[in-house]
Design a protein around this motif. Structure first.
Motif, PDB file in Angstrom:
ATOM      1  N   LEU A  82       0.839  -1.206   0.000  1.00 40.81           N
ATOM      2  CA  LEU A  82       0.000   0.000   0.000  1.00 40.81           C
ATOM      3  C   LEU A  82       0.866   1.245   0.000  1.00 40.81           C
ATOM      4  CD1 LEU A  82      -2.793   1.473   0.400  1.00 40.81           C
ATOM      5  CD2 LEU A  82      -2.405   1.237   2.839  1.00 40.81           C
ATOM      6  N   MET A  83       1.920   1.225   0.816  1.00 40.46           N
ATOM      7  CA  MET A  83       2.796   2.384   0.891  1.00 40.46           C
ATOM      8  C   MET A  83       3.535   2.589  -0.434  1.00 40.46           C
ATOM      9  SD  MET A  83       1.668   2.922   3.727  1.00 40.46           S
ATOM     10  CE  MET A  83       2.319   4.552   4.037  1.00 40.46           C
ATOM     11  N   ALA A  84       3.857   1.483  -1.111  1.00 41.17           N
ATOM     12  CA  ALA A  84       4.505   1.585  -2.419  1.00 41.17           C
ATOM     13  C   ALA A  84       3.536   2.176  -3.438  1.00 41.17           C
ATOM     14  CB  ALA A  84       5.002   0.217  -2.869  1.00 41.17           C
ATOM     15  N   ARG A  85       2.269   1.810  -3.322  1.00 40.97           N
ATOM     16  CA  ARG A  85       1.251   2.348  -4.221  1.00 40.97           C
ATOM     17  C   ARG A  85       1.184   3.876  -4.076  1.00 40.97           C
ATOM     18  NH1 ARG A  85      -3.720   2.129  -7.677  1.00 40.97           N
ATOM     19  NH2 ARG A  85      -4.127   4.332  -7.484  1.00 40.97           N
TER      20      ARG A  85
ATOM     21  N   LEU B  25      -4.569  -9.279  -5.406  1.00 36.90           N
ATOM     22  CA  LEU B  25      -5.024  -9.823  -6.690  1.00 36.90           C
ATOM     23  C   LEU B  25      -6.385 -10.490  -6.535  1.00 36.90           C
ATOM     24  CD1 LEU B  25      -4.181 -10.428  -9.664  1.00 36.90           C
ATOM     25  CD2 LEU B  25      -3.260 -12.590  -8.839  1.00 36.90           C
ATOM     26  N   LEU B  26      -6.528 -11.266  -5.465  1.00 40.41           N
ATOM     27  CA  LEU B  26      -7.797 -11.935  -5.183  1.00 40.41           C
ATOM     28  C   LEU B  26      -8.923 -10.913  -5.036  1.00 40.41           C
ATOM     29  CD1 LEU B  26      -9.250 -14.665  -4.037  1.00 40.41           C
ATOM     30  CD2 LEU B  26      -8.892 -13.553  -1.845  1.00 40.41           C
ATOM     31  N   LEU B  49       1.718  -5.414  -9.488  1.00 42.32           N
ATOM     32  CA  LEU B  49       1.792  -6.128  -8.207  1.00 42.32           C
ATOM     33  C   LEU B  49       3.236  -6.502  -7.877  1.00 42.32           C
ATOM     34  CD1 LEU B  49      -1.367  -8.401  -8.481  1.00 42.32           C
ATOM     35  CD2 LEU B  49      -0.957  -6.670  -6.735  1.00 42.32           C
ATOM     36  N   PHE B  50       3.962  -6.973  -8.892  1.00 42.72           N
ATOM     37  CA  PHE B  50       5.359  -7.347  -8.632  1.00 42.72           C
ATOM     38  C   PHE B  50       6.224  -6.122  -8.363  1.00 42.72           C
ATOM     39  CE2 PHE B  50       4.115 -11.521 -10.182  1.00 42.72           C
ATOM     40  CZ  PHE B  50       4.695 -12.278  -9.173  1.00 42.72           C
ATOM     41  N   GLN B 102      -0.507   1.804 -11.029  1.00 45.74           N
ATOM     42  CA  GLN B 102      -1.878   2.317 -11.027  1.00 45.74           C
ATOM     43  C   GLN B 102      -2.875   1.364 -11.677  1.00 45.74           C
ATOM     44  OE1 GLN B 102      -1.897   6.421 -12.270  1.00 45.74           O
ATOM     45  NE2 GLN B 102      -1.259   7.083 -10.239  1.00 45.74           N
ATOM     46  N   ALA B 103      -2.362   0.312 -12.315  1.00 45.81           N
ATOM     47  CA  ALA B 103      -3.273  -0.710 -12.855  1.00 45.81           C
ATOM     48  C   ALA B 103      -3.796  -1.608 -11.723  1.00 45.81           C
ATOM     49  CB  ALA B 103      -2.555  -1.546 -13.905  1.00 45.81           C
TER      50      ALA B 103
END
Lengths: 263, 163
Positions: A82-85, B25-26, B49-50, B102-103
């Motif tokens: 989350l923090m990376a986002r 992802l789930l 995600l990675f 952002q995806a």
């Protein structure tokens, strides 16, 4: 890997399913809309199901000592993506943010609101030394460290800050996810509310900014970037604001408020 | 932070982060199933995600290095902050990371975290008995105080700056 651990994972998956299936719910009271997100249901469900009355049979294995220990020890790592986002939300907006950089710094002083509003209420309720610990800040790790160093956690001040820590941990994210949109309905600008969301606790910031995003999806990037930038700033400045501003202000106000008090 | 040292604990963190991104992802999948539209799960989202996993790991490394180097001012800076900064810097250099991250649907990141947050406090509910109702009322005003004061200052500041 213990078998209990898999109960935890399966349970978590089921909770996520349930929370997402309940989805967004909103309750309108007059002009105010309370938005409840899946994340609110996720924390409510896991807290309620974790109560000792429900810990029987398979639930006893889900809420085993090792599993609760895992969740609390590694929660911070589960939060890291989350923090990376947030970094990716701030980056495209960095120019806008730097342009109003001084507003970010000014609003960070709003953290003194804990003393300004909290302390008079605490004294009015009859709290004295506990009030020092309970209103110095929102009772996160910074205040906890300061109070325990200065007064120890066994002192009344220490009990005050510990109580706030517990209440914040349990209900902080919930509280802010309900409170932020109320201010939106009262006419505050979403940009201001996003900045204010950087209160110094990541879960509280997420609670506030997530409901704002749910209410105004077209402003997602602005809201998340402002909240994250403000949160980062608080992480840097928080300790200094506390020691050089909150502590003296609290001392001054406390003397004024308990004047003529014999205790 | 933990008793284990060396490479061993990085493997552990790596696996926990893998659990975290799998649950994201789930959640994104469940949202797709429920609403049909929304953020699709495509190769960009998977790469996102990675990327989140990678930046989290880098943040962990940086925190460890800073702790070992014993730099006074930076030592108390939280690991959460280092991950955000790592990601911010990388995203400023490479636009690709912004697109990828952002995806990943934002709200899908939050549900798994709060699930674990709820489980983590399960044994602390009893501690509530140790706190008085007075402090609970004070807590409400403390939270309102910090948020409202910041929001007022921000609103005022934005007004002046003409934004």
């Amino acid at each position: 890997m213990k078998r209990d651990f898999w109960y935890l994972i399966v349970f978590a998956v089921m909770i996520i399913f349930a929370a997402e299936w309940i989805g967004f719910q909103s309750i309108t009271i007059g002009a105010i809309t309370i938005t409840l997100l899946p994340l609110v249901f996720a924390i409510l469900l896991t807290m309620v199901l974790g109560m000792s009355v429900f810990r029987k049979g398979i639930m006893k294995k889900v809420y085993s000592k090792a599993n609760i220990g895992f969740a609390s020890q590694y929660l911070i790592f589960i939060m890291l993506p989350l923090m990376a986002r947030y970094g990716a939300d701030v980056a495209p907006r960095i120019k806008d943010i730097l342009q109003v950089g001084w507003v970010f710094i000014i609003q960070d002083l709003g953290n003194l609101g804990t003393v300004l509003i909290g302390l008079p209420i605490a004294v009015l309720l009859g709290l004295r030394r506990e009030a020092i610990g309970a209103t110095l800040g929102i009772g996160r790790e910074g205040e906890l460290a300061y109070i325990s160093e200065k007064y120890t956690l066994e002192s009344k001040e220490g009990r005050g800050v510990l109580s706030l820590y517990i209440i914040g941990t349990l209900f902080g994210a919930l509280f802010f996810s309900v409170f932020a949109p109320i201010l939106l309905d009262l006419g505050f600008r979403p940009e201001a509310l996003a900045m204010a969301a950087g209160v110094g606790s990541s879960s509280m910031m997420t609670g506030a900014s997530s409901t704002l995003v749910a209410r105004l999806p077209e402003m997602e990037e602005t809201i998340l970037s402002y909240a994250a930038a403000s949160q980062l700033l608080t992480s840097f400045l928080g300790t200094f604001t506390m020691i050089f501003l909150a502590v003296p202000l609290q001392k001054f106000m406390y003397k004024l408020l308990v004047r003529g008090d014999e205790s | 932070m933990t008793k284990t040292t060396g490479l061993n604990h990085y493997v552990k963190y790596g696996l926990i982060l893998l659990l975290s991104i799998s649950l994201i992802l789930l959640t994104q999948g469940i949202k797709l199933l429920k609403y049909g539209g929304g953020a699709p799960i495509n190769s960009t989202a998977i790469m996102g995600l990675f990327t989140l996993w990678l930046f989290s790991m880098i943040g962990i490394f940086i925190t460890d290095i800073i702790k070992k180097a014993n730099i006074p001012v930076l030592r108390s800076f939280p690991i959460l902050g280092w991950v955000s900064i790592t990601s911010l810097v990388m995203c400023l250099i490479f636009d690709f990371f912004v697109t990828a991250i952002q995806a990943v649907d934002f709200l899908s990141i939050t549900t798994p975290i709060l699930t674990f947050a709820g489980i983590s406090v399960a044994d602390r509910l009893v501690d509530l008995r140790k706190t008085s109702w007075k402090v609970a009322i004070v807590a409400v005003f403390v939270f309102i105080g910090t948020y409202l004061a910041s929001a007022l200052l921000a609103q005022f500041g934005l007004m002046i700056s003409g934004n």
